[in-house]
Enzyme design. Structure first.
Site, PDB file in Angstrom:
ATOM      1  CB  SER A   1      11.091 -10.752  -3.382  1.00 14.29           C
ATOM      2  OG  SER A   1      10.584  -9.692  -4.110  1.00 14.29           O
TER       3      SER A   1
ATOM      4  CG  HIS B   1      10.416  -7.128   0.441  1.00 13.61           C
ATOM      5  ND1 HIS B   1       9.344  -7.985   0.295  1.00 13.61           N
ATOM      6  CD2 HIS B   1      11.160  -7.290  -0.685  1.00 13.61           C
ATOM      7  CE1 HIS B   1       9.433  -8.616  -0.860  1.00 13.61           C
ATOM      8  NE2 HIS B   1      10.531  -8.228  -1.463  1.00 13.61           N
TER       9      HIS B   1
END
Length: 529
Positions: free
Chosen positions: A298, A503
């Site tokens: 991320s 994610h």
């Protein structure tokens, strides 16, 4: 009568003195704060194994938090956190504070003559892509979430910090304290395997950098034989876990207090150009290595690409970089928050003002607005749907072990500045990743141009592996493919084949060890220098 006049004079004098000596706080100014650099040596050197940062539940931290409450609210945030923004939980019979309410899939948005939202399509454009990724969650899943929070079968993990998590599984851990060149105090954790089979000089260093709103905990929560940090240590590597400024283990500065907005006046730029160099240099020096392997998730990928595109000397210090859910281009982002905080959004002005310029600590009303209501309607779990990490990054938890979800909720979010969030929102409207946009006037003062400079991905001359997935809310496949086209040395482009992989699954999915980590560790082995 004279006594009354005297009291009035004293009152006026006190107010005047307060206005003279009190530092003014301008809540709407997100400007540049220039801090003198003559304080670096004021912090005494720390022993590398000292437990400098305690668990957030410690008595010391509670006492510090209690003291911070004495700071005036205007100094802490500059806004009234109890004031409603765009949405609220509207009960039957309540008076509507902003006119009529448009509801779509459980999302309640105040809309009326004075509202920036004028029709249902404005809301649909924000939420539709995220909503479509959630339709496979079953009733059984929803029931299991509730049971997991009621049972809390992993209570020790829920309340443990990184050091306690590592030691409980009989791994050796060291805590190292480093100081950036702009005064932030960062903590690194070093994990050594339970059985050391390689000589120290033959153990390549692997540096793990957490993602947005995360901390070193993220690499540990699934436990041995599952979490990447333990798997790397078992494979014989010298494993280091970083923590950026403002995260759970890096909330100190030589002259700024965490309760004041000045502490939080940093963006991804400062993380990339101050935090990462400090930690990378320290790891290389301490481990006596010339290069290290960098694994980022991320925001950990964003900061790396910003650093290596700007400072060529750091390209020589990286053996290879592994980017999980890389966040550079954001044009196709699904996260409702990122779409709402983009400057072209109708929600931008109100949300920009409500979030302020300090720590990213959205109110319950904001969390509801940016996706919490949609989550509650679909997932039906208040614990998950009030957690800003799930609301921002995606609340598809069907790929996680049920008993892990309460542990994640306890450890995340771990802290971030509002500027970090806003910089990603800026990227949604931009043609590329740029430095933080302060507005044209301040941009001209800082950068010498109206627009902030762009980070050039063609300058990232480092071997890179890109791991991404189809249903990621923050790293859309189209944006990752664009990044792949621009990076000069991509050794591996891997799209996770697991269905509904999102994610947060890169760190918490029960399938990640076999599908992602095994491939990553094998690649490190093949590229070891």
């Amino acid at each position: 009568m004279r006594a009354i006049y005297l009291l009035l004079c004293i009152t006026l004098l006190r107010g005047t003195a307060g206005s003279i000596f009190r530092r003014p706080y301008l809540q709407d100014l997100d400007g540049l704060i220039v801090t003198p650099l003559d304080y670096y040596d004021q912090v005494p050197a720390k022993h590398p194994n000292i437990n400098y940062h305690r668990d957030s539940s410690s008595e010391e931290t509670k006492e510090r938090d209690d003291k911070s409450r004495d700071v005036p609210a205007s100094y802490r945030s500059g806004i009234d956190w109890n004031a409603p923004l765009l949405s609220a939980v509207i009960n039957q019979g309540d008076q509507m504070p902003y006119g009529d309410v448009i509801a779509w899939q459980g999302v309640q948005i105040a809309a009326g003559p004075k509202s920036p939202v004028t029709n249902k399509k404005d809301i649909e454009r924000i939420f539709i892509d995220a909503y479509q990724t959630m339709q496979h969650v079953t009733e059984e899943d929803k029931t299991k979430y509730h049971e997991a929070f009621n049972k809390l079968t992993r209570k020790e993990d829920v309340n443990s910090n990184a050091t306690e998590l590592i030691r409980r599984h009989n791994y050796k851990v060291e805590e190292h304290i480093v100081k950036t060149d702009d005064g932030y105090i960062l903590t690194l954790f070093r994990i050594q395997p339970r059985e050391v089979t390689l000589d120290i000089k033959d153990r390549p260093a692997v540096f793990l950098m957490h993602g947005l709103l995360g901390s070193a905990d993220d690499w540990l929560l699934m436990g041995p034989e599952k979490s990447l940090a333990y798997l790397l240590a078992d494979a014989g590597y010298d494993v280091w876990l970083g923590n950026i400024r403002g995260s759970r283990y890096s909330r100190h500065h030589v002259s700024k207090h965490v309760s004041h907005p000045d502490f939080w006046r940093f963006s991804i730029d400062e993380i990339a150009l101050h935090d990462l160099p400090t930690m990378i240099d320290y790891v290389l020096k301490y481990s006596k290595q010339e290069k290290l392997f960098y694994v980022g998730h991320s925001q950990g990928t964003t900061a790396f690409f910003a650093l290596t595109s700007s400072r060529p000397e750091y390209r020589e210090k990286i053996a290879m970089m592994f980017a999980m859910a890389p966040m550079v281009y954001m044009n196709h982002v699904r996260s409702p928050l990122m779409r709402m905080i983009s400057p072209s959004s109708r929600f931008y002005e109100n949300l920009h003002t409500e979030l302020g310029h300090g720590e990213f600590k959205p109110t319950k009303e904001v969390v509801h607005t940016i996706g919490g209501n949609m989550c509650k309607k679909e997932i039906q779990c208040e614990f998950i749907c009030s957690n800003v990490n799930f609301v921002v990054a995606g609340f598809d938890t069907s790929d996680m072990e049920y008993d892990l979800v309460p542990v994640i909720v306890r450890h995340l979010p771990a802290g971030a500045s509002t500027r970090q969030i806003k910089q990603y929102g800026q990227a949604v409207d931009s043609e590329g990743l740029r430095k933080y946009d302060y507005g044209s006037d301040i941009n001209t003062m800082i950068y010498g141009q109206h627009q902030p400079p762009r980070y050039n991905m063609t300058e990232v001359k480092v071997p890179v592996a890109l791991y991404y997935s189809e249903e990621d809310w923050l790293a859309h496949p189209k944006d990752v493919e664009r990044l792949h086209a621009e990076l000069p040395d991509v050794r591996d482009l891997f799209k996770v084949p697991t269905e509904h992989f999102s994610h947060m699954d890169f760190q918490f999915s029960k399938h990640a060890p076999q599908v992602v980590y095994k491939r990553l560790i094998e690649s490190i082995k093949n590229h070891s220098y």
